[in-house]
Design an enzyme around this catalytic site. Structure first.
Site, PDB file in Angstrom:
ATOM      1  N   LYS A  18      34.896  42.686  40.984  1.00  0.00           N
ATOM      2  CA  LYS A  18      33.694  41.855  40.812  1.00  0.00           C
ATOM      3  C   LYS A  18      33.544  40.897  41.970  1.00  0.00           C
ATOM      4  CE  LYS A  18      35.976  37.857  39.827  1.00  0.00           C
ATOM      5  NZ  LYS A  18      36.043  36.725  40.745  1.00  0.00           N
ATOM      6  N   ASP A 145      38.474  36.333  33.179  1.00  0.00           N
ATOM      7  CA  ASP A 145      37.646  37.346  33.840  1.00  0.00           C
ATOM      8  C   ASP A 145      37.789  38.732  33.208  1.00  0.00           C
ATOM      9  OD1 ASP A 145      36.829  35.449  35.650  1.00  0.00           O
ATOM     10  OD2 ASP A 145      38.043  36.204  37.321  1.00  0.00           O
TER      11      ASP A 145
HETATM   12  O1  C5P Z   1      41.926  32.685  32.573  1.00  0.00           O
HETATM   13  P1  C5P Z   1      42.878  32.946  33.684  1.00  0.00           P
HETATM   14  O2  C5P Z   1      44.282  33.172  33.174  1.00  0.00           O
HETATM   15  O3  C5P Z   1      42.447  33.998  34.616  1.00  0.00           O
HETATM   16  O4  C5P Z   1      42.931  31.605  34.521  1.00  0.00           O
HETATM   17  C1  C5P Z   1      43.887  31.390  35.519  1.00  0.00           C
HETATM   18  C2  C5P Z   1      43.885  29.934  35.880  1.00  0.00           C
HETATM   19  O5  C5P Z   1      42.694  29.593  36.566  1.00  0.00           O
HETATM   20  C3  C5P Z   1      43.950  28.989  34.700  1.00  0.00           C
HETATM   21  O6  C5P Z   1      45.271  28.749  34.307  1.00  0.00           O
HETATM   22  C4  C5P Z   1      43.291  27.746  35.254  1.00  0.00           C
HETATM   23  O7  C5P Z   1      44.196  27.045  36.090  1.00  0.00           O
HETATM   24  C5  C5P Z   1      42.225  28.316  36.174  1.00  0.00           C
HETATM   25  N1  C5P Z   1      40.910  28.450  35.512  1.00  0.00           N
HETATM   26  C6  C5P Z   1      40.187  27.307  35.241  1.00  0.00           C
HETATM   27  N2  C5P Z   1      38.955  27.414  34.638  1.00  0.00           N
HETATM   28  C7  C5P Z   1      38.445  28.626  34.347  1.00  0.00           C
HETATM   29  C8  C5P Z   1      39.155  29.801  34.628  1.00  0.00           C
HETATM   30  C9  C5P Z   1      40.398  29.682  35.227  1.00  0.00           C
HETATM   31  O8  C5P Z   1      40.635  26.199  35.510  1.00  0.00           O
HETATM   32  N3  C5P Z   1      37.241  28.694  33.779  1.00  0.00           N
END
Ligand code: C5P
Length: 305
Positions: A18, A145
């Protein structure tokens, strides 16, 4: 009768990368995540995940930079298999093989793609009969994501990016991606965003109506004018060399350039397939990136291959 995508006892799923055509980031929430208005567009670079019955959970991988991805249970693909198995009272005994074509840790949701691919592959292999809603729930548990990797096309992601509304796309958009050396950690980029915005009033994230209209009409020039990534200053702060890559693509005739998600891959919107070849060649010649990739959008979500 065998389902499409299965071969004997193996199931292969193809999942797209993406690019975020708009990534509006709000202030950090109490849970540490950030509220987003995240306009996802799936692009035609794919990982393939194959699931085969095995005596235990095992992961193997092939492709560029696979030495940088974990092959143990910390891999999101393994966690996807475990979550699905736990919900259905199954042992997660499966060999997952990941054929990687999406840049690793590049801001193109390669890890999320593998998780969504593993989930659909295991669901098919184990005939769990999980509903689409249940699969999307598991995806959201795996990462912000991951739901979009399952769904593909284009979508607005609210919340931390997991609450999706599909978006209409009126035509094909052509992209060039410049792959940088090494990856960037998404949490580190969000932390840098917090540092850069400290003491400022971060506005609530909203989707840009002009960007949504550009997507719907398939107008690349209008989309180029509206591309926006609030994480870009943070990614550039951590990787100042990316500015030279962005400049090289713009000088070569790209309609617009931006950091893809949390980076360090940079994305260049171009007017057609011919321009894509020209911009890709110029980017490689510029010596400001490690590799280039050309891809069209939108692309379908996770699909049995
Ligand atoms: O959701 P995911 O595990 O992919 O997110 C990885 C990291 O990215 C989270 O631990 C956070 O630090 C950051 N993040 C965030 N806000 C989001 C998505 C991700 O702060 N909306």
């Amino acid at each position: 009768m065998r389902a499409c995508g299965t071969s004997g006892a193996s199931v292969t799923v193809r999942v797209p990368a993406k690019v975020n055509v708009q990534l509006a980031v709000g202030a950090a929430r109490p849970d540490g995540f950030h509220d987003l208005a995240n306009v996802f567009l799936a692009v035609g670079l794919y990982d393939e995940v194959t699931a085969v019955p095995a005596d235990s959970l095992r992961i193997t991988a092939e492709g560029h930079d696979v030495d940088q991805i974990p092959l143990d249970r910390t891999n999101l693909a393994a966690r996807a298999a475990e979550l699905l198995a736990a919900r259905h009272g199954i042992e997660p005994h499966v060999h997952l093989h990941i054929a990687k074509d999406i840049p690793v840790a590049g801001g193109m949701a390669g890890g999320s793609a593998d998780a969504a691919g593993a989930l659909l592959a295991c669901d098919t292999l184990w005939s769990t009969g999980a509903s689409r809603e249940e699969l999307l729930e598991i995806c959201a548990e795996l990462g912000s994501d991951v739901p979009f990797s399952l769904v593909g096309g284009a979508a607005l992601g609210r919340g931390r990016g997991e609450l999706l509304t599909p978006l209409p796309v009126g035509g094909a958009f052509h992209w060039v991606f410049a792959v940088a050396d090494g990856g960037l950690s998404t949490p580190a980029v969000y932390r840098e965003f917090d540092r850069l915005t400290e003491g400022t009033q971060v506005p609530a994230p909203e989707a840009d109506p002009e960007l949504l209209a550009a997507l719907e009409s398939g107008d690349a020039t209008a989309l180029a004018a509206a591309l926006a990534n609030d994480l870009q200053p943070a990614a550039l702060s951590l990787r100042p060399a990316l500015t030279a890559t962005l400049d090289a693509g713009t000088a070569a005739g790209a309609l617009a350039a931006l950091v893809s998600g949390s980076g360090p891959t940079t994305a260049f919107l171009v007017k057609d397939a011919q321009a894509a070849q020209q911009v890709a060649a110029a980017l490689l010649d510029s010596g400001t990136c490690r590799a280039v990739r050309v891809a069209d959008s939108p692309a379908p979500g996770a699909t049995l291959a």
